[in-house]
Scaffold this motif. Structure first.
Motif, PDB file in Angstrom:
ATOM      1  N   GLY A 113       0.123  -6.086  -6.782  1.00  0.00           N
ATOM      2  CA  GLY A 113      -0.495  -7.264  -6.166  1.00  0.00           C
ATOM      3  C   GLY A 113      -1.034  -6.968  -4.780  1.00  0.00           C
ATOM      4  N   THR A 147       0.219 -12.358   3.458  1.00  0.00           N
ATOM      5  CA  THR A 147       1.289 -13.000   4.230  1.00  0.00           C
ATOM      6  C   THR A 147       2.496 -12.080   4.332  1.00  0.00           C
ATOM      7  OG1 THR A 147       2.081 -13.999   2.185  1.00  0.00           O
ATOM      8  CG2 THR A 147       0.721 -15.391   3.620  1.00  0.00           C
ATOM      9  N   GLY A 152      -1.452  -9.205  -0.978  1.00  0.00           N
ATOM     10  CA  GLY A 152      -1.277 -10.502  -0.328  1.00  0.00           C
ATOM     11  C   GLY A 152      -1.613 -10.434   1.141  1.00  0.00           C
TER      12      GLY A 152
END
Ligand code: FAD
Length: 380
Positions: free
Chosen positions: A2, A6, A4
Protein backbone atom coordinates in the motif's frame (compact mmCIF):
# COMPACT_ATOMS: atom_id res chain seq x y z
CA UNK A 1 1.85 -3.12 -1.02
CA UNK A 2 0.00 0.00 0.00
CA UNK A 3 0.87 3.64 0.01
CA UNK A 4 -0.36 6.25 2.46
CA UNK A 5 0.11 9.85 3.41
CA UNK A 6 -0.43 9.63 7.16
CA UNK A 7 1.62 8.63 10.18
CA UNK A 8 0.15 6.06 12.55
CA UNK A 9 -0.67 6.79 16.21
CA UNK A 10 2.78 5.70 17.47
CA UNK A 11 4.52 7.93 14.98
CA UNK A 12 2.29 10.89 15.80
CA UNK A 13 2.92 10.42 19.49
CA UNK A 14 6.68 10.26 18.88
CA UNK A 15 6.44 13.38 16.71
CA UNK A 16 4.68 15.26 19.52
CA UNK A 17 7.33 14.14 22.03
CA UNK A 18 10.24 15.20 19.83
CA UNK A 19 8.53 18.50 18.95
CA UNK A 20 8.14 19.28 22.65
CA UNK A 21 11.76 18.29 23.29
CA UNK A 22 12.90 20.62 20.49
CA UNK A 23 10.81 23.51 21.83
CA UNK A 24 11.90 23.03 25.45
CA UNK A 25 15.48 21.76 25.22
CA UNK A 26 16.96 22.79 21.89
CA UNK A 27 15.47 26.13 20.84
CA UNK A 28 16.31 27.92 24.13
CA UNK A 29 20.03 27.03 23.88
CA UNK A 30 20.72 27.13 20.15
CA UNK A 31 21.96 30.71 20.05
CA UNK A 32 24.35 30.08 22.96
CA UNK A 33 25.93 27.12 21.17
CA UNK A 34 26.08 28.94 17.85
CA UNK A 35 27.94 31.85 19.42
CA UNK A 36 30.28 29.89 21.69
CA UNK A 37 30.94 26.98 19.27
CA UNK A 38 30.89 24.73 22.35
CA UNK A 39 30.05 21.10 21.67
CA UNK A 40 26.50 20.56 23.01
CA UNK A 41 27.24 17.61 25.32
CA UNK A 42 24.23 18.18 27.64
CA UNK A 43 21.84 18.14 24.67
CA UNK A 44 23.59 15.12 23.14
CA UNK A 45 23.07 13.27 26.44
CA UNK A 46 19.40 14.28 26.51
CA UNK A 47 18.93 13.01 22.95
CA UNK A 48 20.50 9.74 24.07
CA UNK A 49 18.03 9.52 26.96
CA UNK A 50 15.18 10.24 24.54
CA UNK A 51 16.34 7.34 22.35
CA UNK A 52 17.23 9.38 19.27
CA UNK A 53 21.01 9.14 19.57
CA UNK A 54 21.41 6.56 16.80
CA UNK A 55 17.98 5.95 15.37
CA UNK A 56 18.94 3.21 12.91
CA UNK A 57 20.59 0.99 15.58
CA UNK A 58 19.07 -2.49 15.91
CA UNK A 59 16.70 -3.26 18.79
CA UNK A 60 18.91 -5.94 20.37
CA UNK A 61 21.33 -3.18 21.45
CA UNK A 62 18.54 -1.01 22.88
CA UNK A 63 18.48 0.85 19.59
CA UNK A 64 15.19 2.21 18.29
CA UNK A 65 15.51 0.50 14.88
CA UNK A 66 13.20 3.12 13.44
CA UNK A 67 11.95 2.72 9.91
CA UNK A 68 13.42 5.25 7.48
CA UNK A 69 10.08 7.05 7.36
CA UNK A 70 10.06 7.41 11.16
CA UNK A 71 13.68 8.45 11.54
CA UNK A 72 13.20 11.09 8.84
CA UNK A 73 10.14 12.40 10.67
CA UNK A 74 12.15 12.69 13.91
CA UNK A 75 15.07 14.27 12.05
CA UNK A 76 12.79 16.99 10.67
CA UNK A 77 11.51 17.76 14.16
CA UNK A 78 14.92 18.15 15.82
CA UNK A 79 16.39 20.10 12.90
CA UNK A 80 13.50 22.57 13.15
CA UNK A 81 15.27 23.61 16.34
CA UNK A 82 18.96 23.54 15.47
CA UNK A 83 20.92 21.74 12.77
CA UNK A 84 24.19 22.16 14.70
CA UNK A 85 22.86 20.29 17.75
CA UNK A 86 20.92 17.74 15.70
CA UNK A 87 23.82 16.77 13.45
CA UNK A 88 25.58 14.71 16.15
CA UNK A 89 23.00 11.88 16.23
CA UNK A 90 22.67 12.09 12.44
CA UNK A 91 26.43 11.53 12.11
CA UNK A 92 26.12 8.48 14.40
CA UNK A 93 23.54 7.10 11.98
CA UNK A 94 25.65 7.80 8.90
CA UNK A 95 28.71 6.15 10.50
CA UNK A 96 26.59 3.10 11.31
CA UNK A 97 25.24 2.61 7.79
CA UNK A 98 28.26 0.66 6.42
CA UNK A 99 28.09 -1.56 9.53
CA UNK A 100 24.39 -2.19 9.02
CA UNK A 101 24.90 -3.05 5.35
CA UNK A 102 28.23 -4.85 5.47
CA UNK A 103 28.69 -6.04 9.05
CA UNK A 104 28.43 -9.56 10.48
CA UNK A 105 26.55 -10.20 13.77
CA UNK A 106 29.91 -10.15 15.58
CA UNK A 107 30.78 -6.81 14.00
CA UNK A 108 27.40 -5.38 15.06
CA UNK A 109 28.21 -6.63 18.60
CA UNK A 110 31.43 -4.63 18.50
CA UNK A 111 29.95 -1.48 16.98
CA UNK A 112 26.56 -0.79 18.55
CA UNK A 113 26.63 -1.40 22.35
CA UNK A 114 28.82 1.56 23.31
CA UNK A 115 26.84 3.89 21.03
CA UNK A 116 23.40 2.72 22.12
CA UNK A 117 23.98 1.96 25.78
CA UNK A 118 26.73 4.40 26.78
CA UNK A 119 25.83 7.21 24.38
CA UNK A 120 29.25 7.20 22.74
CA UNK A 121 29.67 8.90 19.35
CA UNK A 122 30.73 7.59 15.94
CA UNK A 123 32.11 9.16 12.77
CA UNK A 124 32.01 8.35 9.10
CA UNK A 125 35.50 8.99 7.75
CA UNK A 126 35.58 9.18 3.96
CA UNK A 127 36.53 12.71 2.82
CA UNK A 128 40.19 13.62 2.34
CA UNK A 129 42.09 16.77 1.40
CA UNK A 130 42.30 15.58 -2.21
CA UNK A 131 38.97 13.76 -2.53
CA UNK A 132 35.50 14.85 -1.45
CA UNK A 133 32.98 14.44 -4.25
CA UNK A 134 35.36 12.08 -6.02
CA UNK A 135 35.21 9.25 -3.47
CA UNK A 136 36.82 6.81 -5.92
CA UNK A 137 39.99 8.85 -5.72
CA UNK A 138 40.73 8.61 -1.97
CA UNK A 139 44.40 8.16 -1.04
CA UNK A 140 44.21 6.60 2.45
CA UNK A 141 45.75 3.16 2.11
CA UNK A 142 45.10 -0.19 3.78
CA UNK A 143 48.05 -2.54 3.32
CA UNK A 144 47.63 -6.18 4.30
CA UNK A 145 50.10 -7.44 6.92
CA UNK A 146 49.24 -11.03 7.91
CA UNK A 147 45.93 -11.00 9.80
CA UNK A 148 46.07 -7.21 10.03
CA UNK A 149 45.81 -4.15 7.82
CA UNK A 150 47.93 -1.04 8.21
CA UNK A 151 45.89 2.11 7.57
CA UNK A 152 47.67 5.30 6.56
CA UNK A 153 46.13 8.60 5.52
CA UNK A 154 44.35 11.78 6.50
CA UNK A 155 40.60 12.33 6.60
CA UNK A 156 39.13 15.82 6.83
CA UNK A 157 35.81 17.47 7.73
CA UNK A 158 34.84 14.51 9.92
CA UNK A 159 31.68 15.23 11.90
CA UNK A 160 31.98 14.22 15.59
CA UNK A 161 35.69 13.48 14.81
CA UNK A 162 37.32 14.70 18.03
CA UNK A 163 34.63 13.14 20.24
CA UNK A 164 34.12 9.88 18.37
CA UNK A 165 34.65 6.56 20.09
CA UNK A 166 34.82 4.72 16.78
CA UNK A 167 35.06 5.37 13.07
CA UNK A 168 34.01 3.73 9.85
CA UNK A 169 36.97 4.44 7.56
CA UNK A 170 37.22 4.02 3.80
CA UNK A 171 40.68 3.15 2.46
CA UNK A 172 42.20 1.85 -0.75
CA UNK A 173 44.23 -1.30 -1.40
CA UNK A 174 45.49 0.11 -4.68
CA UNK A 175 44.59 3.61 -5.75
CA UNK A 176 45.28 2.89 -9.41
CA UNK A 177 42.32 0.45 -9.38
CA UNK A 178 39.85 3.18 -8.31
CA UNK A 179 36.60 2.29 -6.58
CA UNK A 180 36.98 -1.50 -7.04
CA UNK A 181 39.94 -1.60 -4.65
CA UNK A 182 38.44 0.08 -1.59
CA UNK A 183 37.43 -1.41 1.77
CA UNK A 184 35.61 -0.06 4.82
CA UNK A 185 36.98 -0.70 8.31
CA UNK A 186 35.65 -0.17 11.80
CA UNK A 187 38.39 1.53 13.82
CA UNK A 188 38.52 2.15 17.57
CA UNK A 189 39.48 5.79 18.17
CA UNK A 190 41.88 4.66 20.90
CA UNK A 191 43.96 2.51 18.53
CA UNK A 192 47.63 3.50 18.41
CA UNK A 193 48.29 5.78 15.45
CA UNK A 194 44.86 7.44 15.39
CA UNK A 195 45.04 11.15 16.16
CA UNK A 196 42.87 14.22 15.73
CA UNK A 197 44.16 17.25 13.85
CA UNK A 198 42.59 20.66 13.61
CA UNK A 199 38.94 21.40 14.20
CA UNK A 200 37.18 23.63 11.69
CA UNK A 201 35.58 26.99 12.50
CA UNK A 202 32.52 27.03 10.33
CA UNK A 203 29.97 29.38 8.79
CA UNK A 204 27.07 27.40 10.20
CA UNK A 205 26.40 24.35 12.37
CA UNK A 206 29.04 25.98 14.52
CA UNK A 207 28.62 23.86 17.66
CA UNK A 208 29.07 20.59 15.81
CA UNK A 209 32.54 19.09 15.78
CA UNK A 210 34.26 18.87 12.38
CA UNK A 211 37.85 17.73 12.44
CA UNK A 212 40.78 16.17 10.72
CA UNK A 213 41.47 12.54 11.65
CA UNK A 214 44.92 11.13 11.00
CA UNK A 215 45.73 7.44 10.59
CA UNK A 216 49.44 6.74 10.98
CA UNK A 217 50.26 3.05 10.60
CA UNK A 218 47.04 2.09 12.37
CA UNK A 219 46.96 -1.69 12.84
CA UNK A 220 43.48 -3.08 12.37
CA UNK A 221 42.60 -6.78 12.54
CA UNK A 222 41.02 -8.26 9.41
CA UNK A 223 37.88 -9.00 11.45
CA UNK A 224 37.25 -5.23 11.44
CA UNK A 225 36.88 -5.10 7.66
CA UNK A 226 33.25 -4.71 6.58
CA UNK A 227 32.28 -7.04 3.75
CA UNK A 228 34.79 -8.49 1.34
CA UNK A 229 37.98 -6.78 0.24
CA UNK A 230 36.90 -4.32 -2.45
CA UNK A 231 33.34 -3.83 -1.11
CA UNK A 232 34.13 -0.42 0.38
CA UNK A 233 32.92 1.87 -2.38
CA UNK A 234 29.66 -0.07 -2.75
CA UNK A 235 29.06 0.26 1.01
CA UNK A 236 29.82 3.99 0.86
CA UNK A 237 27.27 4.48 -1.91
CA UNK A 238 24.65 2.42 -0.03
CA UNK A 239 25.30 4.53 3.07
CA UNK A 240 24.78 7.72 1.05
CA UNK A 241 21.60 6.38 -0.53
CA UNK A 242 20.23 5.74 2.97
CA UNK A 243 21.45 8.99 4.50
CA UNK A 244 20.30 11.38 1.78
CA UNK A 245 16.59 11.15 2.71
CA UNK A 246 17.43 12.03 6.31
CA UNK A 247 19.54 14.98 5.16
CA UNK A 248 16.50 15.98 3.06
CA UNK A 249 14.38 15.71 6.21
CA UNK A 250 16.95 17.82 8.09
CA UNK A 251 16.63 20.44 5.32
CA UNK A 252 12.85 20.45 5.67
CA UNK A 253 13.26 20.89 9.44
CA UNK A 254 15.56 23.90 9.08
CA UNK A 255 13.25 25.44 6.46
CA UNK A 256 10.15 24.80 8.58
CA UNK A 257 11.81 26.52 11.54
CA UNK A 258 12.66 29.58 9.41
CA UNK A 259 9.19 29.64 7.85
CA UNK A 260 7.51 29.68 11.28
CA UNK A 261 9.65 32.60 12.48
CA UNK A 262 9.02 34.56 9.25
CA UNK A 263 5.25 33.90 9.28
CA UNK A 264 4.87 34.93 12.92
CA UNK A 265 6.96 38.04 12.36
CA UNK A 266 4.97 39.01 9.26
CA UNK A 267 1.72 38.81 11.23
CA UNK A 268 3.03 41.30 13.82
CA UNK A 269 5.32 43.69 11.96
CA UNK A 270 3.69 46.88 10.74
CA UNK A 271 4.73 49.01 7.76
CA UNK A 272 2.69 51.69 5.99
CA UNK A 273 0.04 51.23 8.69
CA UNK A 274 -0.55 47.52 7.96
CA UNK A 275 0.83 44.16 8.99
CA UNK A 276 3.44 43.21 6.40
CA UNK A 277 1.64 39.85 6.06
CA UNK A 278 -1.14 41.73 4.32
CA UNK A 279 1.18 42.73 1.45
CA UNK A 280 0.84 40.29 -1.38
CA UNK A 281 4.60 40.34 -2.06
CA UNK A 282 5.23 39.02 1.47
CA UNK A 283 2.31 36.59 1.34
CA UNK A 284 3.65 35.15 -1.91
CA UNK A 285 7.05 34.57 -0.34
CA UNK A 286 5.36 32.76 2.55
CA UNK A 287 3.19 30.82 0.10
CA UNK A 288 6.25 29.71 -1.90
CA UNK A 289 7.99 28.66 1.31
CA UNK A 290 5.02 26.60 2.49
CA UNK A 291 4.57 25.00 -0.94
CA UNK A 292 8.25 24.08 -1.36
CA UNK A 293 8.54 22.75 2.20
CA UNK A 294 5.55 20.49 1.61
CA UNK A 295 6.93 19.28 -1.73
CA UNK A 296 10.31 18.50 -0.13
CA UNK A 297 8.60 16.69 2.73
CA UNK A 298 6.69 14.49 0.31
CA UNK A 299 9.88 13.73 -1.59
CA UNK A 300 11.85 12.67 1.49
CA UNK A 301 8.91 10.60 2.70
CA UNK A 302 8.76 8.79 -0.64
CA UNK A 303 12.54 8.21 -0.68
CA UNK A 304 12.41 6.91 2.90
CA UNK A 305 9.43 4.71 2.12
CA UNK A 306 11.26 3.20 -0.86
CA UNK A 307 14.18 2.37 1.45
CA UNK A 308 11.79 0.76 3.94
CA UNK A 309 10.26 -1.32 1.15
CA UNK A 310 13.79 -2.43 0.12
CA UNK A 311 13.30 -0.64 -3.18
CA UNK A 312 16.39 1.51 -2.71
CA UNK A 313 16.41 4.11 -5.47
CA UNK A 314 19.62 6.13 -5.77
CA UNK A 315 17.95 8.70 -8.01
CA UNK A 316 15.04 9.30 -5.61
CA UNK A 317 17.46 9.60 -2.68
CA UNK A 318 19.49 12.14 -4.64
CA UNK A 319 16.36 14.05 -5.73
CA UNK A 320 15.06 14.28 -2.18
CA UNK A 321 18.39 15.60 -0.85
CA UNK A 322 19.07 18.02 -3.68
CA UNK A 323 15.55 19.44 -3.88
CA UNK A 324 15.23 19.88 -0.11
CA UNK A 325 18.72 21.31 0.42
CA UNK A 326 18.28 23.89 -2.35
CA UNK A 327 14.82 24.66 -0.98
CA UNK A 328 16.20 25.17 2.56
CA UNK A 329 18.77 27.65 1.25
CA UNK A 330 16.05 29.61 -0.60
CA UNK A 331 13.57 29.47 2.26
CA UNK A 332 15.99 30.61 4.96
CA UNK A 333 17.25 33.41 2.69
CA UNK A 334 13.67 34.59 2.15
CA UNK A 335 12.98 34.32 5.87
CA UNK A 336 15.83 36.79 6.45
CA UNK A 337 14.28 39.00 3.76
CA UNK A 338 10.88 39.00 5.46
CA UNK A 339 12.45 40.08 8.76
CA UNK A 340 14.27 42.93 6.97
CA UNK A 341 17.12 44.44 9.01
CA UNK A 342 16.18 42.36 12.05
CA UNK A 343 16.63 39.25 9.94
CA UNK A 344 20.26 40.14 9.44
CA UNK A 345 20.86 40.48 13.20
CA UNK A 346 21.52 37.81 15.76
CA UNK A 347 18.56 38.64 17.99
CA UNK A 348 16.45 36.59 15.58
CA UNK A 349 17.32 33.01 14.61
CA UNK A 350 16.86 33.26 10.85
CA UNK A 351 20.39 34.47 10.03
CA UNK A 352 21.72 31.37 11.82
CA UNK A 353 19.29 29.17 9.91
CA UNK A 354 20.50 30.71 6.64
CA UNK A 355 24.14 30.04 7.60
CA UNK A 356 23.28 26.50 8.73
CA UNK A 357 21.44 25.73 5.49
CA UNK A 358 24.48 26.16 3.29
CA UNK A 359 26.07 22.92 4.44
CA UNK A 360 22.99 20.98 3.32
CA UNK A 361 23.95 21.73 -0.29
CA UNK A 362 27.52 20.56 0.33
CA UNK A 363 27.88 17.48 2.53
CA UNK A 364 26.78 13.93 1.72
CA UNK A 365 27.16 14.89 -1.93
CA UNK A 366 26.91 18.47 -3.18
CA UNK A 367 23.82 19.61 -5.06
CA UNK A 368 25.88 19.33 -8.25
CA UNK A 369 26.79 15.71 -7.48
CA UNK A 370 23.11 14.89 -6.79
CA UNK A 371 22.28 16.32 -10.22
CA UNK A 372 25.03 14.16 -11.75
CA UNK A 373 23.36 11.08 -10.20
CA UNK A 374 19.87 12.17 -11.27
CA UNK A 375 21.13 13.12 -14.75
CA UNK A 376 22.69 9.68 -15.26
CA UNK A 377 19.48 8.04 -14.16
CA UNK A 378 17.20 10.08 -16.43
CA UNK A 379 19.31 9.58 -19.53
CA UNK A 380 19.58 5.86 -18.75
C1 FAD B 1 30.66 20.72 8.10
C2 FAD B 1 31.04 19.52 7.28
C3 FAD B 1 30.83 18.24 7.76
C4 FAD B 1 31.23 17.13 7.01
N1 FAD B 1 31.10 15.87 7.56
C5 FAD B 1 31.68 14.82 6.92
C6 FAD B 1 31.76 13.53 7.55
O1 FAD B 1 31.28 13.33 8.66
N2 FAD B 1 32.40 12.53 6.89
C7 FAD B 1 32.96 12.71 5.67
O2 FAD B 1 33.54 11.76 5.13
N3 FAD B 1 32.90 13.92 5.02
C8 FAD B 1 32.28 14.97 5.64
N4 FAD B 1 32.24 16.20 5.03
C9 FAD B 1 32.81 16.37 3.69
C10 FAD B 1 31.77 16.62 2.62
O3 FAD B 1 31.02 15.46 2.36
C11 FAD B 1 32.53 17.15 1.37
O4 FAD B 1 32.97 18.47 1.70
C12 FAD B 1 31.65 17.16 0.15
O5 FAD B 1 31.40 15.86 -0.29
C13 FAD B 1 32.31 17.95 -1.01
O6 FAD B 1 33.62 17.54 -1.21
P1 FAD B 1 34.78 18.67 -1.31
O7 FAD B 1 34.61 19.58 -0.15
O8 FAD B 1 36.07 17.97 -1.49
O9 FAD B 1 34.42 19.49 -2.61
P2 FAD B 1 34.87 19.11 -4.11
O10 FAD B 1 34.58 17.70 -4.39
O11 FAD B 1 36.26 19.60 -4.32
O12 FAD B 1 33.87 20.04 -4.93
C14 FAD B 1 34.10 21.44 -5.12
C15 FAD B 1 33.02 21.96 -6.06
O13 FAD B 1 33.11 21.27 -7.33
C16 FAD B 1 31.87 20.69 -7.65
N5 FAD B 1 32.07 19.41 -8.34
C17 FAD B 1 32.94 18.42 -8.02
N6 FAD B 1 32.82 17.40 -8.87
C18 FAD B 1 31.84 17.73 -9.74
C19 FAD B 1 31.23 17.09 -10.85
N7 FAD B 1 31.59 15.85 -11.25
N8 FAD B 1 30.26 17.73 -11.51
C20 FAD B 1 29.85 18.97 -11.12
N9 FAD B 1 30.39 19.63 -10.09
C21 FAD B 1 31.36 19.01 -9.38
C22 FAD B 1 31.16 20.48 -6.30
O14 FAD B 1 29.76 20.40 -6.44
C23 FAD B 1 31.61 21.72 -5.54
O15 FAD B 1 30.78 22.80 -5.87
C24 FAD B 1 31.81 17.32 5.74
C25 FAD B 1 32.00 18.62 5.24
C26 FAD B 1 31.65 19.71 6.00
C27 FAD B 1 31.93 21.09 5.46
Amino acid sequence: MGFGFTYDEDQLSLQRTVRKFTDNEIIPVRQHYDETEQFPWPEVKKMHELGIHCMNAPEQYNGMAFSNVTLCMVTEEICRGCLGIAITPLANMLASEPVLYGGTPEQWDWWFPSICQEGKLASYAVTEPGAGSDVANIATTCRRDGDYYLINGVKIFITNGRHADKFTVLATHDRSKGNRAQSFFMVDAKTEGVSIGKSEHKMGMRCSETSEVIFDNVRVHKSMRLGEEGDGFKLAMKAFNSSRPFIAAASVGVAQGAFEVARDYARERKAFGKNIASFQAVQFMLADMAMEIEASRLLYQKAAWLLDEKLMAADLSAMSKCFAADMAMRTTTNAVQILGGYGFCRDYPVEKMMRDSKILQIFEGTSQIQRVIIGKSVIG
